[in-house]
Design a protein around this motif. Structure first.
Motif, PDB file in Angstrom:
ATOM      1  N   MET A   1       0.855  -1.193   0.000  1.00  0.00           N
ATOM      2  CA  MET A   1       0.000   0.000   0.000  1.00  0.00           C
ATOM      3  C   MET A   1       0.888   1.238   0.000  1.00  0.00           C
ATOM      4  O   MET A   1       1.771   1.393   0.839  1.00  0.00           O
ATOM      5  CB  MET A   1      -0.905   0.015   1.238  1.00  0.00           C
ATOM      6  N   ARG A   2       0.624   2.125  -0.961  1.00  0.00           N
ATOM      7  CA  ARG A   2       1.369   3.380  -1.010  1.00  0.00           C
ATOM      8  C   ARG A   2       0.584   4.467  -0.253  1.00  0.00           C
ATOM      9  O   ARG A   2      -0.633   4.575  -0.403  1.00  0.00           O
ATOM     10  CB  ARG A   2       1.619   3.793  -2.458  1.00  0.00           C
ATOM     11  N   LEU A   3       1.330   5.255   0.489  1.00  0.00           N
ATOM     12  CA  LEU A   3       0.737   6.295   1.341  1.00  0.00           C
ATOM     13  C   LEU A   3       1.405   7.634   1.038  1.00  0.00           C
ATOM     14  O   LEU A   3       2.537   7.690   0.569  1.00  0.00           O
ATOM     15  CB  LEU A   3       0.920   5.949   2.818  1.00  0.00           C
ATOM     16  N   ARG A   4       0.668   8.698   1.365  1.00  0.00           N
ATOM     17  CA  ARG A   4       1.216  10.042   1.223  1.00  0.00           C
ATOM     18  C   ARG A   4       0.658  10.926   2.324  1.00  0.00           C
ATOM     19  O   ARG A   4      -0.491  10.748   2.762  1.00  0.00           O
ATOM     20  CB  ARG A   4       0.838  10.624  -0.142  1.00  0.00           C
ATOM     21  N   ARG A   5       1.485  11.871   2.757  1.00  0.00           N
ATOM     22  CA  ARG A   5       1.020  12.824   3.767  1.00  0.00           C
ATOM     23  C   ARG A   5      -0.120  13.658   3.194  1.00  0.00           C
ATOM     24  O   ARG A   5      -0.071  14.119   2.053  1.00  0.00           O
ATOM     25  CB  ARG A   5       2.170  13.751   4.171  1.00  0.00           C
ATOM     26  N   SER A   6      -1.156  13.857   4.001  1.00  0.00           N
ATOM     27  CA  SER A   6      -2.246  14.735   3.595  1.00  0.00           C
ATOM     28  C   SER A   6      -1.718  16.135   3.348  1.00  0.00           C
ATOM     29  O   SER A   6      -0.903  16.659   4.114  1.00  0.00           O
ATOM     30  CB  SER A   6      -3.323  14.777   4.687  1.00  0.00           C
ATOM     31  N   ARG A   7      -2.156  16.738   2.254  1.00  0.00           N
ATOM     32  CA  ARG A   7      -1.793  18.135   1.987  1.00  0.00           C
ATOM     33  C   ARG A   7      -2.566  19.089   2.905  1.00  0.00           C
ATOM     34  O   ARG A   7      -2.137  20.212   3.139  1.00  0.00           O
ATOM     35  CB  ARG A   7      -2.098  18.479   0.529  1.00  0.00           C
ATOM     36  N   CYS A   8      -3.712  18.645   3.366  1.00  0.00           N
ATOM     37  CA  CYS A   8      -4.560  19.451   4.259  1.00  0.00           C
ATOM     38  C   CYS A   8      -4.294  19.000   5.689  1.00  0.00           C
ATOM     39  O   CYS A   8      -5.092  18.275   6.304  1.00  0.00           O
ATOM     40  CB  CYS A   8      -6.025  19.298   3.899  1.00  0.00           C
ATOM     41  N   LEU A   9      -3.170  19.420   6.216  1.00  0.00           N
ATOM     42  CA  LEU A   9      -2.708  18.909   7.506  1.00  0.00           C
ATOM     43  C   LEU A   9      -2.055  20.030   8.291  1.00  0.00           C
ATOM     44  O   LEU A   9      -1.209  20.771   7.765  1.00  0.00           O
ATOM     45  CB  LEU A   9      -1.703  17.772   7.279  1.00  0.00           C
ATOM     46  N   THR A  10      -2.443  20.153   9.552  1.00  0.00           N
ATOM     47  CA  THR A  10      -1.838  21.118  10.462  1.00  0.00           C
ATOM     48  C   THR A  10      -1.413  20.387  11.725  1.00  0.00           C
ATOM     49  O   THR A  10      -2.176  19.568  12.260  1.00  0.00           O
ATOM     50  CB  THR A  10      -2.829  22.244  10.811  1.00  0.00           C
ATOM     51  N   CYS A  11      -0.219  20.669  12.188  1.00  0.00           N
ATOM     52  CA  CYS A  11       0.293  20.080  13.437  1.00  0.00           C
ATOM     53  C   CYS A  11       0.565  21.207  14.429  1.00  0.00           C
ATOM     54  O   CYS A  11       1.032  22.283  14.046  1.00  0.00           O
ATOM     55  CB  CYS A  11       1.569  19.286  13.185  1.00  0.00           C
ATOM     56  N   TYR A  12       0.270  20.962  15.689  1.00  0.00           N
ATOM     57  CA  TYR A  12       0.439  22.012  16.683  1.00  0.00           C
ATOM     58  C   TYR A  12       0.569  21.389  18.072  1.00  0.00           C
ATOM     59  O   TYR A  12       0.288  20.195  18.270  1.00  0.00           O
ATOM     60  CB  TYR A  12      -0.751  22.981  16.659  1.00  0.00           C
TER      61      TYR A  12
ATOM     62  N   TRP B   1       4.142   9.745  -2.664  1.00  0.00           N
ATOM     63  CA  TRP B   1       3.621   8.395  -2.484  1.00  0.00           C
ATOM     64  C   TRP B   1       4.751   7.405  -2.211  1.00  0.00           C
ATOM     65  O   TRP B   1       5.710   7.298  -2.981  1.00  0.00           O
ATOM     66  CB  TRP B   1       2.849   7.947  -3.721  1.00  0.00           C
ATOM     67  N   SER B   2       4.667   6.686  -1.090  1.00  0.00           N
ATOM     68  CA  SER B   2       5.699   5.735  -0.677  1.00  0.00           C
ATOM     69  C   SER B   2       5.035   4.582   0.068  1.00  0.00           C
ATOM     70  O   SER B   2       3.961   4.739   0.672  1.00  0.00           O
ATOM     71  CB  SER B   2       6.734   6.388   0.248  1.00  0.00           C
ATOM     72  N   THR B   3       5.707   3.438   0.048  1.00  0.00           N
ATOM     73  CA  THR B   3       5.273   2.332   0.899  1.00  0.00           C
ATOM     74  C   THR B   3       5.897   2.515   2.269  1.00  0.00           C
ATOM     75  O   THR B   3       6.913   3.207   2.413  1.00  0.00           O
ATOM     76  CB  THR B   3       5.710   0.986   0.316  1.00  0.00           C
TER      77      THR B   3
ATOM     78  N   HIS C   1      -3.189   5.612  -1.499  1.00  0.00           N
ATOM     79  CA  HIS C   1      -3.267   5.968  -2.914  1.00  0.00           C
ATOM     80  C   HIS C   1      -4.586   5.480  -3.515  1.00  0.00           C
ATOM     81  O   HIS C   1      -4.988   4.330  -3.329  1.00  0.00           O
ATOM     82  CB  HIS C   1      -2.086   5.346  -3.658  1.00  0.00           C
ATOM     83  N   GLY C   2      -5.272   6.368  -4.225  1.00  0.00           N
ATOM     84  CA  GLY C   2      -6.513   6.004  -4.891  1.00  0.00           C
ATOM     85  C   GLY C   2      -7.741   6.047  -4.011  1.00  0.00           C
ATOM     86  O   GLY C   2      -8.861   5.829  -4.500  1.00  0.00           O
ATOM     87  N   SER C   3      -7.583   6.337  -2.725  1.00  0.00           N
ATOM     88  CA  SER C   3      -8.737   6.367  -1.824  1.00  0.00           C
ATOM     89  C   SER C   3      -9.559   7.628  -2.045  1.00  0.00           C
ATOM     90  O   SER C   3      -9.080   8.633  -2.578  1.00  0.00           O
ATOM     91  CB  SER C   3      -8.282   6.303  -0.365  1.00  0.00           C
ATOM     92  N   ALA C   4     -10.826   7.568  -1.606  1.00  0.00           N
ATOM     93  CA  ALA C   4     -11.699   8.739  -1.724  1.00  0.00           C
ATOM     94  C   ALA C   4     -11.144   9.911  -0.918  1.00  0.00           C
ATOM     95  O   ALA C   4     -11.226  11.069  -1.343  1.00  0.00           O
ATOM     96  CB  ALA C   4     -13.105   8.387  -1.246  1.00  0.00           C
ATOM     97  N   ALA C   5     -10.549   9.605   0.252  1.00  0.00           N
ATOM     98  CA  ALA C   5      -9.983  10.670   1.089  1.00  0.00           C
ATOM     99  C   ALA C   5      -8.812  11.341   0.380  1.00  0.00           C
ATOM    100  O   ALA C   5      -8.641  12.568   0.451  1.00  0.00           O
ATOM    101  CB  ALA C   5      -9.546  10.110   2.434  1.00  0.00           C
ATOM    102  N   ALA C   6      -7.996  10.567  -0.312  1.00  0.00           N
ATOM    103  CA  ALA C   6      -6.860  11.140  -1.027  1.00  0.00           C
ATOM    104  C   ALA C   6      -7.326  12.023  -2.176  1.00  0.00           C
ATOM    105  O   ALA C   6      -6.751  13.094  -2.430  1.00  0.00           O
ATOM    106  CB  ALA C   6      -5.953  10.030  -1.541  1.00  0.00           C
ATOM    107  N   GLN C   7      -8.368  11.610  -2.867  1.00  0.00           N
ATOM    108  CA  GLN C   7      -8.892  12.414  -3.969  1.00  0.00           C
ATOM    109  C   GLN C   7      -9.493  13.726  -3.457  1.00  0.00           C
ATOM    110  O   GLN C   7      -9.300  14.793  -4.060  1.00  0.00           O
ATOM    111  CB  GLN C   7      -9.939  11.604  -4.739  1.00  0.00           C
ATOM    112  N   LEU C   8     -10.203  13.654  -2.326  1.00  0.00           N
ATOM    113  CA  LEU C   8     -10.753  14.868  -1.727  1.00  0.00           C
ATOM    114  C   LEU C   8      -9.634  15.803  -1.289  1.00  0.00           C
ATOM    115  O   LEU C   8      -9.710  17.023  -1.472  1.00  0.00           O
ATOM    116  CB  LEU C   8     -11.641  14.507  -0.533  1.00  0.00           C
ATOM    117  N   ASP C   9      -8.585  15.235  -0.699  1.00  0.00           N
ATOM    118  CA  ASP C   9      -7.441  16.016  -0.256  1.00  0.00           C
ATOM    119  C   ASP C   9      -6.824  16.785  -1.426  1.00  0.00           C
ATOM    120  O   ASP C   9      -6.497  17.980  -1.299  1.00  0.00           O
ATOM    121  CB  ASP C   9      -6.411  15.062   0.364  1.00  0.00           C
TER     122      ASP C   9
END
Length: 382
Positions: free
Chosen positions: A1-12, A45-47, A79-87
């Protein structure tokens, strides 16, 4: 499974915890600060195995546990998930406004936790029997802001002078950038301030009294105060004043205001040097947060400032003045001139008015055939 950091992300950091907060698809999650380094390994995108190769100073179990937690929170997307496409869509739409605007919008979306019910109109419902004291009565902030040690000018309470037909006022309202430079009378300024910012009546909310204005305000909290920067008003020296709505008075906070300074405070907009006065709308946040502890209530403060701005524009038009407004101003400098701490009492909006020029130089021309020919009026139409 390939993953990527959400572009819509805030850390605090919050309450001594490092929080990873993806939006709108994720859940705020407290994690070890090392999670930030692990997220960086998934910039593209990375494993998990590929990312672990860049994190050889961490144990495989640490990386695996962190990846599982980040996937659950929505900070890492498949990768390819609905959440990733929305992001991707959100990142594309919000673009240059990210991360500040998108985070505020989505982090306060779909939730409105409040200890009390609210009428559909936005006005506060009674919390109990009329006149019954509530547990918060002692801690409620005062309804009005006042500066008892400031020099005070009581304003005239003459006839309103607002007899212009509503239809005429509504369609005559325009934003003005050119003014004659003639001073506005003190009586006209007094009428404008009283009509827009003064109390209309008082209501019993069950824990004490609240007041209403001519504009709708969330929960009748009236958290917006008005500060007047005088440039050309008959009988008033240039300077910054607070409008005390309870006493219908101006309280002098700081002397002196030049056209050059007014323009500088309004982000170097040259037109701001020309009106007769500016009005800064400043939110006293405790009035809103004491009832609505949810961060979404800050949206309501912004909406309330907009309601007052519209009433200001219509009232100024009815009085024969040319109104203007801007969201471009130097917040810290404006707060300093108004004597605001810029923490719990902070500027949100700057309004202005003066006698409009008969032939404004900055007015846009009417749209003609060339303009319409270069404009898409409807989706999917040439």
């Amino acid at each position: 499974m390939r993953l990527r950091r959400s572009r819509c992300l805030t850390c605090y950091w919050h309450d001594s915890a490092f929080v990873v907060h993806p939006h709108p698809h994720g859940t705020p999650t407290a994690l070890h600060p090392a999670a930030a380094e692990i997220l960086a390994a998934f910039e593209e995108w990375s494993t998990p195995d590929e990312a672990a190769g860049h994190l050889d100073h961490l144990t495989p179990d640490t990386v695996e546990d962190a990846v599982e937690a980040l996937v659950r929170s929505g900070a890492l997307l498949a990768h390819g998930s609905a959440a990733a496409q929305l992001d991707e869509r959100i990142a594309g739409q919000w673009g240059a406004w990210m991360p500040e605007a998108s985070f505020f919008h989505y982090a306060t979306q779909d939730v409105y936790d409040s200890p009390q019910a609210v009428d559909p109109s936005g006005e506060e419902r009674d919390a109990g029997a009329a006149g019954s004291p509530g547990p918060e009565r002692e801690s409620l902030p005062p309804l009005f802001t006042g500066y008892p040690d400031a020099p005070r000018l009581l304003l005239p309470r003459g006839p309103a002078g607002l007899g212009a037909p509503f239809e005429q006022v509504l369609y005559d309202r325009r934003t003005h950038r050119d003014f004659t430079g003639a001073p506005v009378s003190l009586e006209t300024l007094a009428t404008l301030l009283a009509t827009v910012f003064g109390p209309v009546d008082f209501i019993d909310c069950g824990r004490g009294a609240l007041y209403r204005r001519t504009s709708p305000q969330g929960g009748s909290r009236q958290e917006i105060d008005a500060y007047v920067g005088v440039l050309g008003v008959s009988g008033l020296a240039p300077g910054w004043y607070h409008y005390n709505g309870l006493q219908h008075a101006l309280e002098l906070l700081s002397e002196g205001l030049t056209p050059a300074e007014a323009a500088r405070l309004c982000a170097d907009q040259s037109w701001a040097a020309r009106p007769a006065f500016l009005v800064v709308l400043a939110a006293r946040l405790e009035r809103m947060s004491v009832k609505y502890p949810t961060p979404r209530a800050y949206r309501v403060c912004l909406l309330d400032a907009g309601h007052l701005g519209q009433t200001f524009a219509l009232t100024a038009t009815a009085l024969g003045l040319g109104p203007a407004q801007t969201g471009a101003f130097r917040d810290s400098a404006v707060a300093g001139r108004c004597g605001l701490d810029n923490t719990g009492h902070t500027p949100l909006y700057v309004l202005a008015a003066g006698h409009p020029a008969a032939a404004p130089q900055d007015a846009p021309p009417p749209a003609g055939l060339p303009a319409f020919g270069a404009t898409a009026l409807l989706d999917g139409r040439p």
